[in-house]
Scaffold this active site. Structure first.
Site, PDB file in Angstrom:
ATOM      1  N   GLU A 327      -4.788  -3.124   7.670  1.00 60.37           N
ATOM      2  CA  GLU A 327      -5.797  -3.536   6.150  1.00 60.37           C
ATOM      3  C   GLU A 327      -6.907  -4.823   6.486  1.00 60.37           C
ATOM      4  OE1 GLU A 327      -2.543  -3.707   3.167  1.00 60.37           O
ATOM      5  OE2 GLU A 327      -2.645  -1.565   3.708  1.00 60.37           O
ATOM      6  N   ASP A 395      -5.314   1.033   8.169  1.00 61.90           N
ATOM      7  CA  ASP A 395      -6.405   0.819   6.913  1.00 61.90           C
ATOM      8  C   ASP A 395      -5.924   1.626   5.870  1.00 61.90           C
ATOM      9  OD1 ASP A 395      -7.393  -0.944   4.994  1.00 61.90           O
ATOM     10  OD2 ASP A 395      -8.664  -1.521   6.280  1.00 61.90           O
ATOM     11  N   GLU A 469       0.190   7.236   5.654  1.00 62.01           N
ATOM     12  CA  GLU A 469       0.757   7.111   4.977  1.00 62.01           C
ATOM     13  C   GLU A 469       0.548   8.114   3.162  1.00 62.01           C
ATOM     14  OE1 GLU A 469       0.766   3.313   3.783  1.00 62.01           O
ATOM     15  OE2 GLU A 469       1.146   2.350   5.993  1.00 62.01           O
TER      16      GLU A 469
HETATM   17  C1  XIL Z   1       4.363  -0.709   1.134  1.00 61.02           C
HETATM   18  C2  XIL Z   1       5.567  -0.089   0.817  1.00 61.02           C
HETATM   19  O1  XIL Z   1       6.395   0.671   0.347  1.00 61.02           O
HETATM   20  C3  XIL Z   1       6.608  -0.700  -0.280  1.00 61.02           C
HETATM   21  O2  XIL Z   1       8.079  -1.243  -0.434  1.00 61.02           O
HETATM   22  C4  XIL Z   1       6.653  -2.948   0.094  1.00 61.02           C
HETATM   23  O3  XIL Z   1       6.963  -3.430  -1.037  1.00 61.02           O
HETATM   24  C5  XIL Z   1       5.552  -3.397   0.110  1.00 61.02           C
HETATM   25  O4  XIL Z   1       4.683  -2.024   1.253  1.00 61.02           O
HETATM   26  N1  XIL Z   1       0.507  -0.027   3.107  1.00 61.02           N
HETATM   27  C6  XIL Z   1       0.800   0.005   3.655  1.00 61.02           C
HETATM   28  C7  XIL Z   1       2.741   0.173   3.881  1.00 61.02           C
HETATM   29  O5  XIL Z   1       0.541  -0.532   5.357  1.00 61.02           O
HETATM   30  O6  XIL Z   1       3.090  -0.810   4.812  1.00 61.02           O
HETATM   31  C8  XIL Z   1       2.994  -0.356   2.126  1.00 61.02           C
HETATM   32  O7  XIL Z   1       4.020  -0.198   2.095  1.00 61.02           O
HETATM   33  C9  XIL Z   1       2.362   0.868   1.573  1.00 61.02           C
HETATM   34  C10 XIL Z   1       0.452   0.540   2.091  1.00 61.02           C
END
Ligand code: XIL
Length: 637
Positions: A327, A395, A469
């Site tokens: 990110e 990202d 994700e």
């Molecule tokens: C999130 C987790 O799932 C949560 O438990 C935490 O509180 C915040 O982070 N992008 C990412 C992840 O790269 O690491 C994030 O994960 C979600 C957004």
């Protein structure tokens, strides 16, 4: 198909009677344990903290029962004097927990200061090396909001130490809590249908199928589900910089993450490392002085090198890939001429990156140096520390045209730079070898064509693509929708369309990782975004992923959930068509933010639970009274 997950009627009756007692009794008690061990409610009305303590073992936070304000009754609990983001009021609920049962946690929160800040309702499972920290809900709350409910659900493994707590990254945050409840739905036990085909098996010839897990997921029925359906894991939080190092410069702690990895390795599941260099969930010592000012560029670089050597060195041979930088770009990228202009710059909010800030401090601009240089360094350090890992840039909002192009241009430029770097000993190998599409989408505004455009543009950089994700909550940013039948179907259709798209480009897609196992423990739980329900039951979305073409053709509704190979030749792998050539786009006008990672509230759930409990109490009491009267009459006869 669906298993009946309800305990015997006797137990149900006991629960209803208990609820009747709990809800019809005026609140004048210390913490009430529901007698069958199914829950607890706390309202501070006896003037004590009722078991709540500060999370800091030294007792740094000050917890005061106060009658300044309350959500109900006279008292609430005020927390002040916090000096760490994780400081806050915490209640040990272990004695009320039944392993495998699902609990609904609800706490009313009232901000006192600052005007607005981000609160996290979380639950800790286990202690020390075995601890996992799970966010149940993340919410911005302002003082003028008054009392706001924070709520979430969690299914616990067998553990002796379990707490629920509220935390806040703003160290000066002071807040009240009141009316805490921790209640199970009786008899809910997590399980999946082991007779269904494995998703990892179905997609074996296309890409890896991943999920994000925590310490609480690597044993018991949750891990059985993971082992059945997934062949890749990302550790959701425990491999982030703030988890692997402490606040003290140069100190590392691998125990927690290692415990998760050991279980996955034993199960033959591959591991993706997440993440090394990020503006969030990081540690100040990496790029800041004690007073909060940025370190110099050289100091930050030395810290980054030490951090990456230690962490990537520790995991070398155990992870197949790393999200090296996460990110780096602004949430919403407007039109730009140089990708460096749309990075998160040095500053203190979450829209900034302290890495960029430190790298700017001492940069020789005349020589072309800038804050952006941290990205290249991070990739080079990781390549040298673990030459076998595939290195990813990762990202979100990646389907936005400008952001997609900015990321692609950065990749092309840094890979070009690497070609002439004397440290590069394998000339044909890219530095940034993978591009991660976080794929945090929404049912209200997902456009699958945009996803395809990003895949095509990113393939043209030469990097492989990872879907890293994926989740599709119902609704849009800041406005979750109810999981109605229509929404569940819409969500399932999106999953089907996406998996068809991913299959089409499978030659260039290495993995599709879904961000979590079940809706209840998802970081965006308010929008029910995943493939499994809170208790492991497969959702429509699961069947859509299991057989996307069949699902879209309506076969699921005709034949039930078992894939029909004959009717669905698509189940066989097929070669990927060559991507279309990229036509450079004219700079577009700045678009409003299309998305953000921050989850919104889950406002209606508690009302529904209350109404359900209310109805249960009335019906239950009616039944009990009738049974009692009939017995009395019979006895008199
Ligand atoms: C999130 C987790 O799932 C949560 O438990 C935490 O509180 C915040 O982070 N992008 C990412 C992840 O790269 O690491 C994030 O994960 C979600 C957004």
């Amino acid at each position: 198909m669906r298993r009946l997950k309800v305990v015997s009627r006797t137990v149900a009756l006991i629960v209803i009677m208990t609820m009747a007692v709990v809800f019809l009794t005026p609140a004048v008690f210390t913490a009430i344990a529901v007698p069958n061990g199914f829950g607890i409610t706390v309202d501070f009305e006896d003037g004590t903290t009722m078991g709540f303590e500060g999370r800091d073992e030294q007792g740094i936070e000050v917890l005061t029962v106060t009658d300044e304000i309350s959500h109900s009754g006279t008292y609430s609990l005020l927390t002040t004097n916090r000096t760490k983001a994780w400081h806050g009021p915490s209640l040990n609920v272990a004695e009320f927990v039944q392993a495998g049962a699902q609990y609904t946690i609800s706490i009313m929160v009232h901000a006192k200061t600052p005007d607005v800040s981000q609160f996290r309702l979380s639950t800790q499972v286990g202690q020390g090396a075995n601890a996992s920290y799970n966010n149940l809900e993340i919410k911005n709350i302002s003082v003028s909001d008054g009392w706001v409910e924070m709520t979430g659900t969690f299914t616990y493994p067998a553990e002796e130490y379990i707490t629920i707590y509220v935390e806040n990254d703003e160290l000066n945050a002071e807040f009240y809590i009141d009316d805490v409840s921790f209640i199970t739905e009786e008899g809910v036990v997590f399980s999946h249908d082991a007779s269904l085909p494995s998703l990892a098996g179905i997609y074996r010839d296309y890409f890896l199928i991943g999920t994000a897990i925590s310490r609480a997921d690597v044993s018991g029925p949750r891990f059985e589900l993971v082992k059945h359906h997934f062949n890749l894991i990302t550790v959701g939080n425990e491999m982030k910089p703030d988890a692997l190092t402490t606040a003290e410069k140069g100190t590392f702690n691998f125990e927690r993450a290692d415990a998760i990895l050991a279980s996955s390795e034993d199960a033959g599941i591959s591991i993706h490392g997440h993440t090394l260099v990020w503006h969030s969930q990081s540690r100040d010592w990496l790029n800041k002085k004690a007073n909060g000012d940025f370190l110099t560029r050289n100091e930050a670089r030395a810290n980054m090198e030490e951090f990456i050597n230690t962490v990537a060195g520790h995991y070398a041979g155990r992870v197949i890939s790393w999200d090296v930088v996460n990110e780096a770009f602004q949430t919403s990228v407007g039109s730009f001429s140089d990708w460096k202009d749309v990075l998160r710059k040095g500053g203190t909010t979450n829209e900034h990156s302290a890495w960029y800030g430190a790298y700017t401090n001492g940069a020789n601009e005349a020589a072309g140096e800038s804050g952006a240089d941290y990205i290249y360094d991070a990739f080079v350090f990781t390549r040298l520390a673990d030459p076998n890992a595939v290195l990813y840039y990762n990202d979100f909002n990646e389907t936005d045209k400008n952001k997609r192009n900015a990321i692609a241009e950065m990749t092309e430029e840094l890979n070009e730079q690497w070609k002439n770097d004397p440290r590069n000993t394998v000339p044909d190998r890219l530095l940034i070898e993978g591009l991660g599409m976080q794929a945090h989408y929404w049912t209200d505004n997902l456009n699958v064509d945009d996803v395809e455009d990003t895949i095509i543009r990113w393939i043209s950089t030469g990097a492989e693509i990872g879907i890293t994700e994926l989740d599709i909550p119902m609704g849009r940013y800041n406005a979750y929708k109810e999981a109605t039948e229509d929404e569940l179907l819409k969500q399932a259709n999106f999953y089907a369309e996406l998996f068809l798209l991913f299959k089409k480009y499978s030659e260039n897609i290495s993995r599709v990782t879904i961000w979590g196992i079940d809706d209840a423990t998802s970081w965006r739980s308010g929008g029910s975004p995943l493939l499994f329900e809170y208790d492991g039951t497969e959702k429509l979305a699961f069947f859509a992923v299991m057989d996307p073409q069949g699902f879209i053709d309506g076969l699921y509704f005709d034949n039930g959930p078992v894939p029909d190979d004959e009717a669905n030749p698509d189940i066989e792998p097929h070669p990927m068509p060559a991507p279309e050539p990229i036509v450079p786009e004219a700079p577009a006008p700045t678009e409003p933010p299309v998305d953000n990672n921050v989850p919104a509230s889950n406002s209606n759930t508690w009302m529904i639970i209350l109404i359900a409990i209310g109805s249960a109490v009335i019906i239950g009491s009616g039944v009990i009274i009738s049974v009692f009267l009939i017995r009395e009459r019979n006895e008199k006869k």
